[in-house]
Design an enzyme around this catalytic site. Sequence first.
Site, short mmCIF file in Angstrom:
data_model
loop_
_atom_site.label_atom_id
_atom_site.label_comp_id
_atom_site.label_asym_id
_atom_site.label_seq_id
_atom_site.Cartn_x
_atom_site.Cartn_y
_atom_site.Cartn_z
CB SER A 161 42.07 31.06 41.05
OG SER A 161 42.99 32.13 40.94
CG ASP A 402 41.59 38.19 46.26
OD1 ASP A 402 42.22 38.69 45.30
OD2 ASP A 402 40.91 37.16 46.15
CG HIS A 405 40.67 35.79 42.89
ND1 HIS A 405 41.83 35.80 43.64
CD2 HIS A 405 40.78 34.74 42.05
CE1 HIS A 405 42.61 34.80 43.26
NE2 HIS A 405 42.00 34.14 42.29
#
Length: 426
Positions: A161, A402, A405
């Site tokens: 990702s 998060d 990312h």
Amino acid sequence: MEQRLLLLPNTPKGSNFDEQTLDASSSSSSSSSSTRTLLKFFVCFFLVALAYYFIISISTLSPLVSISLDSPPPLSPSGNVSSPKCDIFAGDWIPDPSGPLYTNLSCHHIQEFQNCMLNGRPDVTYLFWRWKPRDCDLPRFSPSQFLDRMRNKWWAFIGDSIARNHVQSLICILSQVEEVVEVYHDKEYRSKIWRFPSHNFTLSVVWSPFLVKTETLGISSDIHLYLDQLDQKWTHQYSNFDYVVISGGKWFLKATIFHENNTITGCHYCQGRYNLTDLGYDYSYRKTLKLVRNFVLNSTHKPLVLFRTTTPDHFENGEWNTGGYCNRTMPFKEDEAKLKTVDDVMRDVELDVFQSFGESSTNFRLLDTTGMSLLRPDGHPGPYRHPYPFAGVKDKSSVQNDCLHWCLPGPIDSWNDVMVETILNQ
């Protein structure tokens, strides 16, 4: 839902002339001949001085950087950006009032999870920094020049990702010049292919988080890694690609069972199950990267391959599933940050496998973004993975963060600057 528009301050370019002074100079007159002569002298002197100023200014401006992949690399404003003496991965983040090349509204390819502005992140200071190598200048990514040089080419990102996060950053920048067309996606929307029609430039992301063949088996959904077989999802497409960015990472920390030569040889984090030897994540990561290296070395097809190094996370006071968070709003200085043990181990494996290979190979480069990424704890979505995460929530600590990312726009955009320079710096 109300959309948040990112407004970037205008940065004036060039100098402002004092028009009143010029008008006064041109309108002043005298009946005296000597006064007119003196005035002419000063006007001539002023014009000569002004011409000299512009000549000097133009000669010191940054030249346009042409992204030529077949000719010698251009010089940067400092004259040594493409010199082997300059390590573009060692440096600092410095203020950049010009801000990002796109906004959360001008790019339509940002996933909700990384659309921090739309999701209500209140601060914007994390957008106004750029990466500055310590010993040279780094040209800013030019989307128009990049697309011109990529005519009839195919560029692929292979990984997890974070690779998808990176390709979306690149698409957002390039789409400011030409809108991209999605021409393929797999059933899970993890692997995709896009095309820039007027340039016939193709861009792919191939979902392959382990890079090797994997199977999920059994009631407990154990992940089995075949450490002597690469994932055919990317190897079968490899001959199509002109440029490839390969990356591994955090998936190797998952509980996995290892296969080699049709035999189960060990595991990582299997916690005593199956009576297997726990060989550790570094064992499977090293085996995988050596297999990738040998494939690149022995393949008859020779695209330019970049291996992007591991991406550190910035969870504090816990991990993603134990209340960890990231709420910093400024970059670290070099002496303020230290890699976590797992990231340090993975980076050591990457350097051990690829550093000497990159020095001897004609079609392989190391894209070492670990250090520059480590210094940006402020660039993650944090709680703003979803729109307005604290609305109606009494216990804010219960909101998952998060810290791996990157927000778009955000620090990951600078990866494209060093990526292009790494290609040029051959």
